[in-house]
Design a protein around this motif. Structure first.
Motif, PDB file in Angstrom:
ATOM      1  N   HIS A   1       0.860  -1.179   0.000  1.00 50.21           N
ATOM      2  CA  HIS A   1       0.000   0.000   0.000  1.00 50.21           C
ATOM      3  C   HIS A   1       0.897   1.229   0.000  1.00 50.21           C
ATOM      4  O   HIS A   1       1.747   1.389   0.870  1.00 50.21           O
ATOM      5  CB  HIS A   1      -0.915   0.002   1.225  1.00 50.21           C
ATOM      6  CG  HIS A   1      -1.845   1.170   1.274  1.00 50.21           C
ATOM      7  ND1 HIS A   1      -2.892   1.314   0.414  1.00 50.21           N
ATOM      8  CD2 HIS A   1      -1.847   2.261   2.071  1.00 50.21           C
ATOM      9  CE1 HIS A   1      -3.530   2.444   0.681  1.00 50.21           C
ATOM     10  NE2 HIS A   1      -2.904   3.040   1.687  1.00 50.21           N
ATOM     11  N   ILE A   2       0.713   2.073  -0.992  1.00 47.67           N
ATOM     12  CA  ILE A   2       1.521   3.277  -1.117  1.00 47.67           C
ATOM     13  C   ILE A   2       0.650   4.468  -0.745  1.00 47.67           C
ATOM     14  O   ILE A   2      -0.437   4.641  -1.288  1.00 47.67           O
ATOM     15  CB  ILE A   2       2.041   3.447  -2.555  1.00 47.67           C
ATOM     16  CG1 ILE A   2       2.876   2.243  -2.957  1.00 47.67           C
ATOM     17  CG2 ILE A   2       2.835   4.732  -2.695  1.00 47.67           C
ATOM     18  CD1 ILE A   2       3.266   2.240  -4.409  1.00 47.67           C
ATOM     19  N   VAL A   3       1.142   5.273   0.183  1.00 42.58           N
ATOM     20  CA  VAL A   3       0.445   6.490   0.573  1.00 42.58           C
ATOM     21  C   VAL A   3       1.184   7.661  -0.061  1.00 42.58           C
ATOM     22  O   VAL A   3       2.360   7.880   0.214  1.00 42.58           O
ATOM     23  CB  VAL A   3       0.407   6.642   2.106  1.00 42.58           C
ATOM     24  CG1 VAL A   3      -0.278   7.934   2.486  1.00 42.58           C
ATOM     25  CG2 VAL A   3      -0.286   5.451   2.734  1.00 42.58           C
ATOM     26  N   ILE A   4       0.487   8.363  -0.913  1.00 38.04           N
ATOM     27  CA  ILE A   4       1.072   9.508  -1.594  1.00 38.04           C
ATOM     28  C   ILE A   4       0.452  10.763  -1.004  1.00 38.04           C
ATOM     29  O   ILE A   4      -0.773  10.933  -1.052  1.00 38.04           O
ATOM     30  CB  ILE A   4       0.818   9.446  -3.109  1.00 38.04           C
ATOM     31  CG1 ILE A   4       1.421   8.168  -3.684  1.00 38.04           C
ATOM     32  CG2 ILE A   4       1.369  10.675  -3.807  1.00 38.04           C
ATOM     33  CD1 ILE A   4       1.083   7.916  -5.120  1.00 38.04           C
ATOM     34  N   PRO A   5       1.270  11.641  -0.436  1.00 39.18           N
ATOM     35  CA  PRO A   5       0.694  12.873   0.110  1.00 39.18           C
ATOM     36  C   PRO A   5       0.180  13.761  -1.017  1.00 39.18           C
ATOM     37  O   PRO A   5       0.842  13.930  -2.045  1.00 39.18           O
ATOM     38  CB  PRO A   5       1.873  13.528   0.837  1.00 39.18           C
ATOM     39  CG  PRO A   5       3.081  12.934   0.224  1.00 39.18           C
ATOM     40  CD  PRO A   5       2.714  11.575  -0.265  1.00 39.18           C
ATOM     41  N   VAL A   6      -1.003  14.275  -0.822  1.00 40.87           N
ATOM     42  CA  VAL A   6      -1.603  15.132  -1.841  1.00 40.87           C
ATOM     43  C   VAL A   6      -2.097  16.412  -1.194  1.00 40.87           C
ATOM     44  O   VAL A   6      -2.458  16.437  -0.016  1.00 40.87           O
ATOM     45  CB  VAL A   6      -2.782  14.435  -2.566  1.00 40.87           C
ATOM     46  CG1 VAL A   6      -2.306  13.270  -3.380  1.00 40.87           C
ATOM     47  CG2 VAL A   6      -3.856  14.020  -1.605  1.00 40.87           C
TER      48      VAL A   6
END
Length: 165
Positions: A45-50
């Protein structure tokens, strides 16, 4: 004619430099493809800050235009080679009406499919039957990403001299 030889020599030099780093570039691309494929397969699971700005409705035509301008410029960088001949043709006619018609037609031909695809994707996302298809498409995309990663790792090994063809 001597400048042609200089361009050829410069091109050869650039290719030699790129060829030296091609194995590294392929390895980096392979790693990115593996991570993306595993994310699509939901192994990681990749969490990309947006940045999540609060949505505000555009109240005027100018506001709508300014809101859509960055989207239009960033969605299709590959459209620039298509736009250039249209701009040249529009400019070469020396007729503002014909030039505007050419540009309007290009914009319409480029924009209508985007609006149609966005509308279809937005309406299909709410249907329960499409959830199974989306999961299947994500898994298929993940497998294709992993296969592409294997290909790029193989190419990197060839260019690095670790394998013989």
């Amino acid at each position: 004619m001597p400048h042609h030889a200089l361009f050829g020599l410069a091109g050869f030099a650039v290719l030699r430099v790129l060829a030296n780093f091609l194995a590294v570039a392929y390895i980096v691309l392979g790693v990115v493809l593996v991570v993306t494929g595993l994310a699509l397969l939901r192994v990681i699971h990749i969490v990309i800050p947006v940045l999540a700005p609060s949505p505000k409705a555009a109240r005027s035509f100018v506001g709508s235009y300014l809101l859509g301008l960055p989207f239009g410029l960033s969605t299709c960088p590959a459209c620039t080679p298509l736009l250039l001949p249209v701009v040249v043709a529009a400019a070469s006619t020396a007729d503002p009406v014909l030039g505007a018609t050419l540009m309007f037609t290009f914009g319409l031909a480029r924009g209508v499919p985007l609006v149609a695809a966005g509308t279809a994707a937005g309406s299909l996302a709410h249907l329960r039957r499409t959830r199974g298809f989306v999961r299947w498409a994500e898994r298929a995309g993940g497998v294709l990403m992993l296969a592409a990663a294997l290909y790029f790792f193989y190419q990197a090994a060839l260019y690095a001299g670790w394998l013989s063809p």
